[in-house]
Design an enzyme around this catalytic site. Sequence first.
Site, PDB file in Angstrom:
ATOM      1  N   HIS A  24      13.915 -33.317   0.967  1.00 51.14           N
ATOM      2  CA  HIS A  24      12.466 -33.518   1.041  1.00 51.14           C
ATOM      3  C   HIS A  24      11.906 -33.697  -0.379  1.00 51.14           C
ATOM      4  O   HIS A  24      12.156 -32.868  -1.265  1.00 51.14           O
ATOM      5  CB  HIS A  24      11.782 -32.294   1.668  1.00 51.14           C
ATOM      6  CG  HIS A  24      12.079 -32.111   3.132  1.00 51.14           C
ATOM      7  ND1 HIS A  24      12.742 -33.029   3.906  1.00 51.14           N
ATOM      8  CD2 HIS A  24      11.762 -31.075   3.958  1.00 51.14           C
ATOM      9  CE1 HIS A  24      12.833 -32.591   5.156  1.00 51.14           C
ATOM     10  NE2 HIS A  24      12.252 -31.406   5.209  1.00 51.14           N
ATOM     11  N   CYS A  52      11.115 -25.856   5.692  1.00 56.52           N
ATOM     12  CA  CYS A  52      11.925 -26.570   4.687  1.00 56.52           C
ATOM     13  C   CYS A  52      11.085 -27.256   3.605  1.00 56.52           C
ATOM     14  O   CYS A  52      11.563 -27.450   2.491  1.00 56.52           O
ATOM     15  CB  CYS A  52      12.840 -27.577   5.373  1.00 56.52           C
ATOM     16  SG  CYS A  52      12.041 -28.522   6.673  1.00 56.52           S
TER      17      CYS A  52
HETATM   18  P1  NAP Z   1      18.528 -28.636  16.447  1.00 59.68           P
HETATM   19  O1  NAP Z   1      19.478 -29.528  15.742  1.00 59.68           O
HETATM   20  O2  NAP Z   1      17.694 -29.200  17.537  1.00 59.68           O
HETATM   21  O3  NAP Z   1      19.359 -27.364  17.039  1.00 59.68           O
HETATM   22  C1  NAP Z   1      18.734 -26.429  17.885  1.00 59.68           C
HETATM   23  C2  NAP Z   1      19.722 -25.334  18.282  1.00 59.68           C
HETATM   24  O4  NAP Z   1      19.038 -24.418  19.140  1.00 59.68           O
HETATM   25  C3  NAP Z   1      20.946 -25.842  19.023  1.00 59.68           C
HETATM   26  O5  NAP Z   1      22.062 -25.048  18.693  1.00 59.68           O
HETATM   27  C4  NAP Z   1      20.568 -25.598  20.494  1.00 59.68           C
HETATM   28  O6  NAP Z   1      21.703 -25.406  21.340  1.00 59.68           O
HETATM   29  C5  NAP Z   1      19.799 -24.290  20.372  1.00 59.68           C
HETATM   30  N1  NAP Z   1      18.878 -24.091  21.490  1.00 59.68           N
HETATM   31  C6  NAP Z   1      17.889 -24.918  21.920  1.00 59.68           C
HETATM   32  N2  NAP Z   1      17.268 -24.388  23.003  1.00 59.68           N
HETATM   33  C7  NAP Z   1      17.896 -23.213  23.262  1.00 59.68           C
HETATM   34  C8  NAP Z   1      17.727 -22.199  24.246  1.00 59.68           C
HETATM   35  N3  NAP Z   1      16.776 -22.282  25.193  1.00 59.68           N
HETATM   36  N4  NAP Z   1      18.546 -21.127  24.199  1.00 59.68           N
HETATM   37  C9  NAP Z   1      19.498 -21.015  23.262  1.00 59.68           C
HETATM   38  N5  NAP Z   1      19.712 -21.943  22.291  1.00 59.68           N
HETATM   39  C10 NAP Z   1      18.913 -23.029  22.287  1.00 59.68           C
HETATM   40  O7  NAP Z   1      17.489 -27.958  15.436  1.00 59.68           O
HETATM   41  P2  NAP Z   1      17.700 -27.591  13.860  1.00 59.68           P
HETATM   42  O8  NAP Z   1      17.198 -28.691  13.005  1.00 59.68           O
HETATM   43  O9  NAP Z   1      19.073 -27.061  13.662  1.00 59.68           O
HETATM   44  O10 NAP Z   1      16.619 -26.429  13.693  1.00 59.68           O
HETATM   45  C11 NAP Z   1      16.846 -25.102  14.143  1.00 59.68           C
HETATM   46  C12 NAP Z   1      15.665 -24.246  13.701  1.00 59.68           C
HETATM   47  O11 NAP Z   1      15.603 -24.238  12.286  1.00 59.68           O
HETATM   48  C13 NAP Z   1      14.324 -24.782  14.210  1.00 59.68           C
HETATM   49  O12 NAP Z   1      13.490 -23.710  14.529  1.00 59.68           O
HETATM   50  C14 NAP Z   1      13.798 -25.560  13.008  1.00 59.68           C
HETATM   51  O13 NAP Z   1      12.395 -25.652  12.995  1.00 59.68           O
HETATM   52  C15 NAP Z   1      14.308 -24.702  11.856  1.00 59.68           C
HETATM   53  N6  NAP Z   1      14.484 -25.413  10.598  1.00 59.68           N
HETATM   54  C16 NAP Z   1      15.127 -26.619  10.544  1.00 59.68           C
HETATM   55  C17 NAP Z   1      15.279 -27.247   9.314  1.00 59.68           C
HETATM   56  C18 NAP Z   1      15.968 -28.584   9.158  1.00 59.68           C
HETATM   57  O14 NAP Z   1      15.943 -29.141   8.034  1.00 59.68           O
HETATM   58  N7  NAP Z   1      16.585 -29.142  10.196  1.00 59.68           N
HETATM   59  C19 NAP Z   1      14.799 -26.650   8.154  1.00 59.68           C
HETATM   60  C20 NAP Z   1      14.167 -25.405   8.262  1.00 59.68           C
HETATM   61  C21 NAP Z   1      14.021 -24.800   9.471  1.00 59.68           C
HETATM   62  P3  NAP Z   1      22.338 -26.611  22.241  1.00 59.68           P
HETATM   63  O15 NAP Z   1      23.098 -27.508  21.305  1.00 59.68           O
HETATM   64  O16 NAP Z   1      23.228 -25.874  23.178  1.00 59.68           O
HETATM   65  O17 NAP Z   1      21.182 -27.293  22.901  1.00 59.68           O
END
Ligand code: NAP
Length: 356
Positions: free
Chosen positions: A248, A150
């Site tokens: 950001h 991001c």
């Molecule tokens: P988050 O809020 O922690 O959500 C993580 C998701 O992954 C949830 O749906 C969770 O499901 C699922 N998950 C976790 N462990 C799992 C497993 N073992 N098997 C299947 N599903 C699983 O994270 P996020 O911020 O949305 O980020 C998601 C991805 O996008 C990450 O790789 C992050 O680095 C990337 N990203 C995030 C941003 C940002 O601004 N937030 C920007 C760019 C990229 P449950 O709810 O069931 O646990």
Amino acid sequence: MISKIPVGILGATGTVGQRFIQLLHEHPWFEITWLAASDRSAGKLYPEAAKWNLATAIPANIAAMKVSAAAPDGTTPKLVFAALDATAAQQIEPAFAEAGHAVVSNSSAFRMAEDVPLIIPEVNGDHVPLIKTQKWYKKNGGFMVTNPNCSAIGLVLALAPLHRRFGIDKIFVATMQAISGAGYPGVPSMDILGNVIPYIAKEEDKMEAETRKLLGSLVESALNGSRVVDADLTLSAHCNRVAVEDGHTESVSLKLRKPATAQEIIEAWDEFRCLPQKLKLPTAPEQPIIYESAPDRPQPRLDRDRGRGMSAVCGRLRPCNIFDWKFTVLSHNTIRGAAGAALLNGELLKAQGYIS
Ligand code: NAP
């Protein structure tokens, strides 16, 4: 009536997964038919599994859907947008590509893999054919495409037109990154309120490596096939977490290879229109880079939603005493930096005939 392309969301309950649901609601090309998350959520109705954190309501059709386990089943659509925790993505995303799915991923797990395109459609949409070198694509048409970190996205959008016109030699960047970038529940309030945390695990390495890949060139050789040659530039990133909800902000100094005036730099940003704008992709902003001339802009609260959260907003261009120029850039981390970025990648893939 034109039928829409069914899509699935992996990691549908998380911060980025929720943005996917919001952005895909009434999307002209795509329709969500499948949602998946961890075993903790599988089998539950979506509103029971997700702690919904957006200001718009959960769409009624989504509220009635059950969350599936994160494994391909007979109902998983060909196109899957993935917003999984990076450790989970390492195992799960290849399983979907192996089963013939088009995985459009947000996670860092495969961004730097040699055969995986890392794409910002305005910057390097021409890297998409790297898909054809993937073993899954050759076997059954499955593949994987990623979008950058991001904080790299906003930076690279601002750099790309300057790199094309003047060449970039060196970049120094210090970020002020929002808490939503850490997912939910993310950074504890006791750690972040009234505070700045000068460390985000692996973020600086990601920014430095991804920027070089994104600004690099796709080359074909009879010996090695298609591959990306990194841009020849040096970057030093300092990444900080600050008590901002979304958006950001980055302070950038850069050394160019050819001299440029302030007016030429602002013109390069203003005139930057690329493939997504030419193809009129539904999520593409009309103006990918907006220059704000007010001396105290851009600011996350005031500017993160410009271009429906898909524009990078630059400002404060001024001479730098160490390099040539310095400026500020801001982008929305969960829209342009995550779900919106992947959606634009999905639209580009459809426009280029990789998804029908
Ligand atoms: P988050 O809020 O922690 O959500 C993580 C998701 O992954 C949830 O749906 C969770 O499901 C699922 N998950 C976790 N462990 C799992 C497993 N073992 N098997 C299947 N599903 C699983 O994270 P996020 O911020 O949305 O980020 C998601 C991805 O996008 C990450 O790789 C992050 O680095 C990337 N990203 C995030 C941003 C940002 O601004 N937030 C920007 C760019 C990229 P449950 O709810 O069931 O646990």
